[in-house]
Scaffold this motif. Sequence first.
Motif, PDB file in Angstrom:
ATOM      1  N   UNK A 226       4.724  -2.506  -0.977  1.00 43.44           N
ATOM      2  CA  UNK A 226       4.954  -3.359  -1.007  1.00 43.44           C
ATOM      3  C   UNK A 226       3.977  -4.311  -0.797  1.00 43.44           C
ATOM      4  N   UNK A 227       4.238  -4.269   0.297  1.00 42.42           N
ATOM      5  CA  UNK A 227       3.047  -5.277   1.611  1.00 42.42           C
ATOM      6  C   UNK A 227       1.192  -4.521   1.557  1.00 42.42           C
ATOM      7  N   UNK A 228       1.096  -4.187   1.212  1.00 45.49           N
ATOM      8  CA  UNK A 228       0.184  -3.208   0.823  1.00 45.49           C
ATOM      9  C   UNK A 228      -0.211  -3.491  -0.870  1.00 45.49           C
ATOM     10  N   UNK A 229       0.437  -3.109  -1.488  1.00 47.39           N
ATOM     11  CA  UNK A 229       0.274  -3.982  -2.649  1.00 47.39           C
ATOM     12  C   UNK A 229      -0.278  -5.937  -3.105  1.00 47.39           C
ATOM     13  N   UNK A 230       0.690  -6.469  -1.957  1.00 48.75           N
ATOM     14  CA  UNK A 230       0.295  -7.057  -2.136  1.00 48.75           C
ATOM     15  C   UNK A 230      -0.952  -8.021  -1.248  1.00 48.75           C
ATOM     16  N   UNK A 231      -1.970  -7.082  -0.169  1.00 52.96           N
ATOM     17  CA  UNK A 231      -2.409  -7.298   0.557  1.00 52.96           C
ATOM     18  C   UNK A 231      -3.875  -6.962  -0.382  1.00 52.96           C
ATOM     19  N   UNK A 232      -3.627  -6.395  -0.851  1.00 50.29           N
ATOM     20  CA  UNK A 232      -4.685  -5.864  -1.892  1.00 50.29           C
ATOM     21  C   UNK A 232      -4.840  -6.376  -3.577  1.00 50.29           C
ATOM     22  N   UNK A 233      -3.988  -6.896  -4.010  1.00 48.20           N
ATOM     23  CA  UNK A 233      -3.724  -8.100  -4.352  1.00 48.20           C
ATOM     24  C   UNK A 233      -4.994  -9.620  -4.169  1.00 48.20           C
ATOM     25  N   UNK A 234      -4.245  -9.699  -2.911  1.00 48.22           N
ATOM     26  CA  UNK A 234      -5.387 -10.991  -1.775  1.00 48.22           C
ATOM     27  C   UNK A 234      -6.447 -10.567  -2.391  1.00 48.22           C
ATOM     28  N   UNK A 235      -6.916  -9.562  -1.556  1.00 55.62           N
ATOM     29  CA  UNK A 235      -8.554  -8.976  -1.189  1.00 55.62           C
ATOM     30  C   UNK A 235      -9.233  -9.246  -2.205  1.00 55.62           C
TER      31      UNK A 235
END
Length: 466
Positions: A226-235
């Motif tokens: 989930x944290x990885x998905x959040x980082x990717x969306x922010x990027x």
Amino acid sequence: MQHSATAPEQRRRISISYLYFFGALGGILFGYDLGVISGVLLFINPLWHLSSFAQGVVGGSVAFGAIFGALFAGRITDRWGRRPAIVVASVVFVIGVLGCTFAPGFGVLVVGRFITGVAVGCSSATVPTYLSELAPTRVRGRLSTLNQLMIVSGILIAYIIDWALSGAGAANWRIMFAIAAIPAVVLFVGLMFMPETPRWLVKAGREAEAREVLTQTHRNDDIDAELGSIREVIRIDSEQRGTLRDLIAPWARPALVVALILAVGQQFAGTNAVNLYAPTMFKQLGLATSGSLLASIIMGAVKLVFTAWVFLVVDRWGRKPLLLIGNVLMALSLILLGACVLGLDKGTGTGIIALLLLCLYWVGYELGWGAVVWVMMAEIFPLRVRGIGMGVGSTVLWAATFAITFLFPVMSDHLGLAASSFIFAGVSVVLYVLVTKFVPETKGRSLEQIEMDLRGRVPGATQEAA
């Protein structure tokens, strides 16, 4: 220091029922303030001898304030966080409600309504974002549905309270306003025990706190994923964030056209003219004050039932058919209403017929132009301009709301209720044509498929945006 201040609240288990509760409060707050003025106008009109222009100013001042609240909500939430923005909106809302409750005259009431509108615009733009970013995926759709249902529920609650207080004496309209402070205070207090959203925390560089929040809300889900998905969306957001110039470029312009048809059409079909001035209309047609308010309750109940029903059929029937069915029912009911006003004498019977026709109007509106507009506006914009597109669409919708709530009393006073009904019916006919020609069906299609379809309407647009 900052971490230690937030850790105690984040170590608590966050029940999904809390998210439902705050979703309900935000929607009820929004809906109540939209609906309460309909009853208030019945009592302040004879008290202050308001002209049709003054009635329009009182009715439209919340929507005018909401334009500014919605415009600045994005900057506040990005800089300070989602939760602080809602807390501030709750405080501003209470200040506005107090101004309305103790208003000695027209001017203070308008200022109080404007301040309340700023809070409504900010909270209506922020609460859904807060809930969607905090909620696990499995309940995110239900929370979105809940928000729409609670807005309509808030309007119905306002109608019921207006009716219940209709015989409570000269200060009854002040009590109607004051009751709005209750959910705002509860929302303020409750948010003291709720965390910031994980997405904002990650964006602010506070990933350890984001992990704690995800642990409390997502429980058995894969927190690292989930944290990885959040980082990717922010990027992706930071790399592909669009500008207003991108929004009006040929490759994005078809989506903007659809959004403007939906945003302007939702209001110019007369929805808030009926929402805010229904009791006044019923009284003009021959119902007593109490009967007019009771008729509004019946309309509110119809709205609630069909708002709930549309979420059961929107993915089966499709968005576009519902919009078109809605236009047919709205145009038909308004044409018959205009004929009723012209052909029948004022009296209880005429008022009851008008009630039945306006209930048919609400069936059409809630089936097509209520929740469906918000669903489609969130679907049609390409990823790169989705944020700014929704911001522009929401601002235009609030501006259209202000225009209708301000102009309708003047229209009714100078043109008459029948002519006003025919004008709104004509708008529904025009909208039928525009939807047929410009609005795509989005049912069962990915956001990428919708985007490519809209780009395909402009030669070379697919390559231009690449």
